[in-house]
Design a protein around this motif. Structure first.
Motif, PDB file in Angstrom:
ATOM      1  N   UNK A   1      -2.084  -8.705  -2.803  1.00  0.00           N
ATOM      2  CA  UNK A   1      -3.346  -8.490  -2.103  1.00  0.00           C
ATOM      3  C   UNK A   1      -3.692  -7.003  -2.029  1.00  0.00           C
ATOM      4  N   UNK A   2      -2.697  -6.167  -1.780  1.00  0.00           N
ATOM      5  CA  UNK A   2      -2.943  -4.730  -1.705  1.00  0.00           C
ATOM      6  C   UNK A   2      -3.337  -4.173  -3.067  1.00  0.00           C
ATOM      7  N   UNK A   3      -2.709  -4.672  -4.126  1.00  0.00           N
ATOM      8  CA  UNK A   3      -3.038  -4.214  -5.476  1.00  0.00           C
ATOM      9  C   UNK A   3      -4.479  -4.589  -5.830  1.00  0.00           C
ATOM     10  N   UNK A   4      -4.886  -5.815  -5.500  1.00  0.00           N
ATOM     11  CA  UNK A   4      -6.255  -6.248  -5.777  1.00  0.00           C
ATOM     12  C   UNK A   4      -7.248  -5.384  -5.014  1.00  0.00           C
ATOM     13  N   UNK A   5      -7.008  -5.176  -3.728  1.00  0.00           N
ATOM     14  CA  UNK A   5      -7.915  -4.360  -2.915  1.00  0.00           C
ATOM     15  C   UNK A   5      -8.047  -2.955  -3.484  1.00  0.00           C
ATOM     16  N   UNK A   6      -6.942  -2.365  -3.832  1.00  0.00           N
ATOM     17  CA  UNK A   6      -6.942  -1.015  -4.409  1.00  0.00           C
ATOM     18  C   UNK A   6      -7.761  -0.973  -5.693  1.00  0.00           C
ATOM     19  N   UNK A   7      -7.615  -1.996  -6.540  1.00  0.00           N
ATOM     20  CA  UNK A   7      -8.373  -2.053  -7.798  1.00  0.00           C
ATOM     21  C   UNK A   7      -9.873  -2.205  -7.545  1.00  0.00           C
ATOM     22  N   UNK A   8     -10.235  -3.148  -6.673  1.00  0.00           N
ATOM     23  CA  UNK A   8     -11.647  -3.407  -6.422  1.00  0.00           C
ATOM     24  C   UNK A   8     -12.346  -2.190  -5.831  1.00  0.00           C
TER      25      UNK A   8
ATOM     26  N   UNK B   1      -1.338   6.279  -5.358  1.00  0.00           N
ATOM     27  CA  UNK B   1      -0.588   5.916  -6.562  1.00  0.00           C
ATOM     28  C   UNK B   1       0.191   4.624  -6.341  1.00  0.00           C
ATOM     29  N   UNK B   2       0.631   4.018  -7.451  1.00  0.00           N
ATOM     30  CA  UNK B   2       1.264   2.704  -7.401  1.00  0.00           C
ATOM     31  C   UNK B   2       2.672   2.757  -7.970  1.00  0.00           C
ATOM     32  N   UNK B   3       3.629   2.194  -7.233  1.00  0.00           N
ATOM     33  CA  UNK B   3       5.003   2.031  -7.696  1.00  0.00           C
ATOM     34  C   UNK B   3       5.293   0.540  -7.796  1.00  0.00           C
TER      35      UNK B   3
ATOM     36  N   UNK C   1      10.695  -4.796   2.909  1.00  0.00           N
ATOM     37  CA  UNK C   1       9.609  -5.634   2.404  1.00  0.00           C
ATOM     38  C   UNK C   1       8.554  -4.821   1.669  1.00  0.00           C
ATOM     39  N   UNK C   2       7.818  -5.512   0.814  1.00  0.00           N
ATOM     40  CA  UNK C   2       6.634  -4.985   0.155  1.00  0.00           C
ATOM     41  C   UNK C   2       5.448  -5.864   0.572  1.00  0.00           C
ATOM     42  N   UNK C   3       4.244  -5.281   0.603  1.00  0.00           N
ATOM     43  CA  UNK C   3       3.904  -3.914   0.238  1.00  0.00           C
ATOM     44  C   UNK C   3       4.390  -2.915   1.285  1.00  0.00           C
ATOM     45  N   UNK C   4       4.621  -1.713   0.814  1.00  0.00           N
ATOM     46  CA  UNK C   4       5.004  -0.622   1.694  1.00  0.00           C
ATOM     47  C   UNK C   4       4.283   0.630   1.219  1.00  0.00           C
ATOM     48  N   UNK C   5       3.887   1.450   2.154  1.00  0.00           N
ATOM     49  CA  UNK C   5       3.245   2.720   1.813  1.00  0.00           C
ATOM     50  C   UNK C   5       4.181   3.845   2.227  1.00  0.00           C
ATOM     51  N   UNK C   6       4.450   4.739   1.286  1.00  0.00           N
ATOM     52  CA  UNK C   6       5.390   5.834   1.508  1.00  0.00           C
ATOM     53  C   UNK C   6       4.648   7.162   1.419  1.00  0.00           C
TER      54      UNK C   6
ATOM     55  N   UNK D   1      -6.190  11.765  -0.185  1.00  0.00           N
ATOM     56  CA  UNK D   1      -5.916  11.350  -1.565  1.00  0.00           C
ATOM     57  C   UNK D   1      -4.734  12.091  -2.172  1.00  0.00           C
ATOM     58  N   UNK D   2      -3.919  11.360  -2.910  1.00  0.00           N
ATOM     59  CA  UNK D   2      -2.783  11.941  -3.602  1.00  0.00           C
ATOM     60  C   UNK D   2      -1.518  12.036  -2.769  1.00  0.00           C
ATOM     61  N   UNK D   3      -1.599  11.655  -1.512  1.00  0.00           N
ATOM     62  CA  UNK D   3      -0.452  11.835  -0.621  1.00  0.00           C
ATOM     63  C   UNK D   3       0.475  10.613  -0.596  1.00  0.00           C
ATOM     64  N   UNK D   4      -0.082   9.435  -0.755  1.00  0.00           N
ATOM     65  CA  UNK D   4       0.688   8.224  -0.481  1.00  0.00           C
ATOM     66  C   UNK D   4       0.983   7.431  -1.764  1.00  0.00           C
ATOM     67  N   UNK D   5       2.080   6.676  -1.692  1.00  0.00           N
ATOM     68  CA  UNK D   5       2.481   5.815  -2.804  1.00  0.00           C
ATOM     69  C   UNK D   5       2.598   4.384  -2.272  1.00  0.00           C
ATOM     70  N   UNK D   6       1.846   3.506  -2.888  1.00  0.00           N
ATOM     71  CA  UNK D   6       1.869   2.089  -2.545  1.00  0.00           C
ATOM     72  C   UNK D   6       2.947   1.417  -3.381  1.00  0.00           C
ATOM     73  N   UNK D   7       3.973   0.891  -2.724  1.00  0.00           N
ATOM     74  CA  UNK D   7       5.092   0.252  -3.416  1.00  0.00           C
ATOM     75  C   UNK D   7       4.900  -1.256  -3.360  1.00  0.00           C
TER      76      UNK D   7
END
Length: 331
Positions: free
Chosen positions: A46-53, A61-63, A108-113, A30-36
């Motif tokens: 789809x990634x944003x919905x999954x993260x929310x649910x 975190x979200x960018x 491309x997005x989504x991307x995890x950094x 937790x706290x390490x990655x940023x979902x762009x």
């Protein structure tokens, strides 16, 4: 006339996985990655919905990028100073270059950094949501649903494969077709699959089982964009979503479920498609319609039974910084 290539979606180039056992060197920390993401992009949605649910807002975190790309692709012009406040970069491509300096493929997005190093971890849009749903167990919110239950995975995978081929990707195959034959094929397959799902969803509330799963998230991200973009812009115009009774009610049911509609920004969606795809829409004029207030009308899908979150509960409101504009007429 010169032969043109059929539209094909490029496979993800960076396919490392973030897992509980860190098998690829990336632990679910937790706290390490940023979902762009882009609010416009269905794959990112789809990634944003999954993260929310799942309640992973504090863990990942979200960018959010500007919906309009320039020659360097996705950019952070929505943030103060035009730079992502966590990664400190102006373009997502900088994270790709930090991972692979000689990379010359698409951004491309989504991307995890990986935030500490600024390096891209993955742009594997098909795997990102599955790993969010299965690898972050200790960080899920109390009451989080099981979006990829083990006893349903074969059925979910089969539905996902068909939906991806003919619907998620099918609208793009139609929209970017360069020959009548290829457009006709994509159009025919798209509506044949939609008709199949119309029949399937006329007697059941969700695609697989009696709860929301990964399959519903994947289909919803295309359906919610259908009338606003794909029907006209991509010439998928046999039938509007609002003219398919079961699919339209199903889409409104999900839209009105916490975690779905509260991730949708129709302004970003419409501006991206109509202003970026100048080969299809050379004037870059963004249509004013359709009427968005209809997304809040009653759907009556609860009459079919089903339990949206199974034994769990809906997520709370999204963080203030991640909220999208309310629909006309919404409370």
């Amino acid at each position: 006339m010169a032969e043109t290539k059929e539209f094909k979606r490029s496979p993800a180039h960076f396919t490392d996985r973030i897992t509980a056992d860190a098998r690829d060197g990336w632990p679910a920390e937790p706290g390490r990655y940023r979902l762009v993401v882009s609010r416009a992009c269905p794959w990112a949605n789809r990634a944003v919905i999954s993260r929310r649910l799942l309640g992973l807002e504090d863990a990942v975190s979200l960018a959010i990028t500007d919906p309009i790309q320039d020659e360097k692709s996705w950019r952070f012009t929505l943030d103060p100073g035009g730079r992502d406040p966590v990664l400190g970069i102006a373009y997502l491509g900088e994270a790709y270059a930090a991972r692979e300096p000689d990379y010359d493929g698409g951004i491309s997005v989504p991307a995890v950094v990986d935030a500490p190093s600024g390096r891209l971890v993955t742009n594997d849009f098909l795997q990102i949501t599955l790993d969010l749903a299965t690898e972050w167990g200790p960080r899920y919110r109390a009451g989080a649903p099981d979006l990829y239950p083990e006893d349903r995975r074969d059925e979910i995978d089969a539905v996902n494969d068909a939906v991806f081929r003919d619907i998620n990707n099918g609208v793009y195959r139609a929209g970017f077709a360069h020959t009548q034959e290829r457009y006709d094929d994509a159009y025919t397959r798209l509506f044949a699959r939609l008709d199949e799902l119309e029949a399937r969803l006329s007697t059941r509330r969700y695609l697989v089982g009696d709860t929301i799963t990964e399959a519903d998230i994947r289909l919803f991200a295309t359906l919610v964009r259908f009338d606003a973009v794909y029907h006209g812009h991509f010439k998928c115009n046999r039938t509007k979503l609002t003219e398919m009774p079961a699919l339209w009610a199903y889409s409104r049911d999900l839209f009105q479920t916490p975690g779905f509609g509260d991730t949708i920004d129709f302004d970003h969606i419409k501006r991206h498609y109509y202003q970026v795809h100048t080969g299809i829409n050379p004037t870059a004029i963004v249509p004013k319609g359709p009427d968005l207030s209809v997304w809040r009308t009653p759907h009556h899908r609860e009459d079919l039974g089903g339990r949206p979150f199974g034994d769990g509960t809906p997520p709370g409101p999204p963080p203030e910084a991640e909220r999208v504009p309310a629909l006309p007429g919404a409370a």
